[in-house]
Design a protein around this motif. Structure first.
Motif, PDB file in Angstrom:
ATOM      1  N   GLY A  79      -7.705   0.658  -5.778  1.00  0.00           N
ATOM      2  CA  GLY A  79      -7.583  -0.546  -6.578  1.00  0.00           C
ATOM      3  C   GLY A  79      -6.331  -1.346  -6.327  1.00  0.00           C
ATOM      4  O   GLY A  79      -6.053  -2.297  -7.052  1.00  0.00           O
ATOM      5  N   VAL A  80      -5.563  -0.991  -5.294  1.00  0.00           N
ATOM      6  CA  VAL A  80      -4.326  -1.706  -4.968  1.00  0.00           C
ATOM      7  C   VAL A  80      -4.419  -2.247  -3.542  1.00  0.00           C
ATOM      8  O   VAL A  80      -4.795  -1.517  -2.621  1.00  0.00           O
ATOM      9  CB  VAL A  80      -3.090  -0.790  -5.108  1.00  0.00           C
ATOM     10  CG1 VAL A  80      -1.827  -1.488  -4.630  1.00  0.00           C
ATOM     11  CG2 VAL A  80      -2.941  -0.311  -6.544  1.00  0.00           C
ATOM     12  N   SER A  81      -4.097  -3.519  -3.386  1.00  0.00           N
ATOM     13  CA  SER A  81      -4.069  -4.157  -2.066  1.00  0.00           C
ATOM     14  C   SER A  81      -2.651  -4.573  -1.731  1.00  0.00           C
ATOM     15  O   SER A  81      -1.925  -5.077  -2.595  1.00  0.00           O
ATOM     16  CB  SER A  81      -4.946  -5.412  -2.055  1.00  0.00           C
ATOM     17  OG  SER A  81      -6.296  -5.109  -2.192  1.00  0.00           O
ATOM     18  N   TRP A  82      -2.280  -4.375  -0.490  1.00  0.00           N
ATOM     19  CA  TRP A  82      -1.014  -4.884   0.018  1.00  0.00           C
ATOM     20  C   TRP A  82      -1.324  -6.094   0.885  1.00  0.00           C
ATOM     21  O   TRP A  82      -1.988  -5.974   1.919  1.00  0.00           O
ATOM     22  CB  TRP A  82      -0.292  -3.839   0.845  1.00  0.00           C
ATOM     23  CG  TRP A  82       0.201  -2.659   0.073  1.00  0.00           C
ATOM     24  CD1 TRP A  82       0.405  -2.571  -1.267  1.00  0.00           C
ATOM     25  CD2 TRP A  82       0.559  -1.394   0.615  1.00  0.00           C
ATOM     26  NE1 TRP A  82       0.874  -1.331  -1.604  1.00  0.00           N
ATOM     27  CE2 TRP A  82       0.976  -0.575  -0.465  1.00  0.00           C
ATOM     28  CE3 TRP A  82       0.569  -0.855   1.885  1.00  0.00           C
ATOM     29  CZ2 TRP A  82       1.406   0.731  -0.300  1.00  0.00           C
ATOM     30  CZ3 TRP A  82       0.994   0.445   2.059  1.00  0.00           C
ATOM     31  CH2 TRP A  82       1.415   1.228   0.977  1.00  0.00           C
ATOM     32  N   CYS A  83      -0.855  -7.260   0.497  1.00  0.00           N
ATOM     33  CA  CYS A  83      -1.072  -8.498   1.250  1.00  0.00           C
ATOM     34  C   CYS A  83       0.286  -8.980   1.746  1.00  0.00           C
ATOM     35  O   CYS A  83       1.191  -9.205   0.949  1.00  0.00           O
ATOM     36  CB  CYS A  83      -1.723  -9.549   0.355  1.00  0.00           C
ATOM     37  SG  CYS A  83      -3.325  -9.063  -0.317  1.00  0.00           S
ATOM     38  N   ASN A  84       0.404  -9.125   3.058  1.00  0.00           N
ATOM     39  CA  ASN A  84       1.685  -9.464   3.679  1.00  0.00           C
ATOM     40  C   ASN A  84       1.512 -10.578   4.699  1.00  0.00           C
ATOM     41  O   ASN A  84       0.564 -10.543   5.502  1.00  0.00           O
ATOM     42  CB  ASN A  84       2.263  -8.236   4.388  1.00  0.00           C
ATOM     43  CG  ASN A  84       2.544  -7.117   3.421  1.00  0.00           C
ATOM     44  OD1 ASN A  84       3.577  -7.106   2.778  1.00  0.00           O
ATOM     45  ND2 ASN A  84       1.625  -6.169   3.299  1.00  0.00           N
TER      46      ASN A  84
END
Length: 174
Positions: free
Chosen positions: A65-70
């Protein structure tokens, strides 16, 4: 795992480009000034060290349920990288989807409003993806970062974490 992934974003002067491994060497140069670490800690990383870090980031969060957007910031006029923005997005929470955001612009490009321009674009994108709460943690003496947060619509709260002020924008604030 959250379905949110970084996509290209455009502002007047900047292409926000989803992070790739091949950005590491140029970003090592952009982030080489030890002064950039005054408020966030650490020391400048080499190209190979950044490549390893980017590989971990690109693998995604191990937390469901966690996204890392970079993103890296590419200045169109100069055709060079100048900094980064990022969002850690969580689907879980009492108020709905939330994102913690951060930004850094290399010393040579500071004072031109680039961090604000990128942060505004990032927050707009997050809000268009049903992110109800956007927050950042900013050192109380980091006045430039506070100005970026304010430009992006965040406001300081009375909450502190590790000595930093929690800045927040909620759906009710928008």
């Amino acid at each position: 795992m959250s379905d949110l992934t970084a996509v290209p974003l455009l502002t007047d002067r900047i292409d926000l480009v989803p992070l790739r491994l091949d950005h590491a060497d140029e970003m090592a140069t952009v982030l080489a000034d030890p002064g950039l670490h005054t408020f966030i800690g650490g020391v400048p990383a080499s190209g190979p060290a950044l490549r390893e870090r980017y590989a971990r980031m690109l693998a995604g969060s191990p937390e469901p349920g966690v996204s890392w957007c970079n993103w890296v910031l590419r200045l169109r006029a100069e055709d060079c990288l100048a900094g980064t923005v990022q969002a850690t997005v969580s689907d879980a929470g009492p108020g709905g989807r939330a994102a913690e955001v951060a930004w850094v612009v290399g010393t040579a490009w500071q004072g031109r409003g680039l961090a604000s321009e990128a942060a505004v674009a990032l927050v707009h994108w997050l809000r268009s993806r049903d992110v109800r709460t956007v927050l950042a943690h900013i050192h109380p003496d980091h006045h430039a970062s506070a100005r970026v947060a304010a430009a992006a619509g965040l406001a300081p709260t009375n909450l502190r974490q590790d000595g930093e002020i929690r800045w927040e924008l909620t759906a009710a604030d928008a």
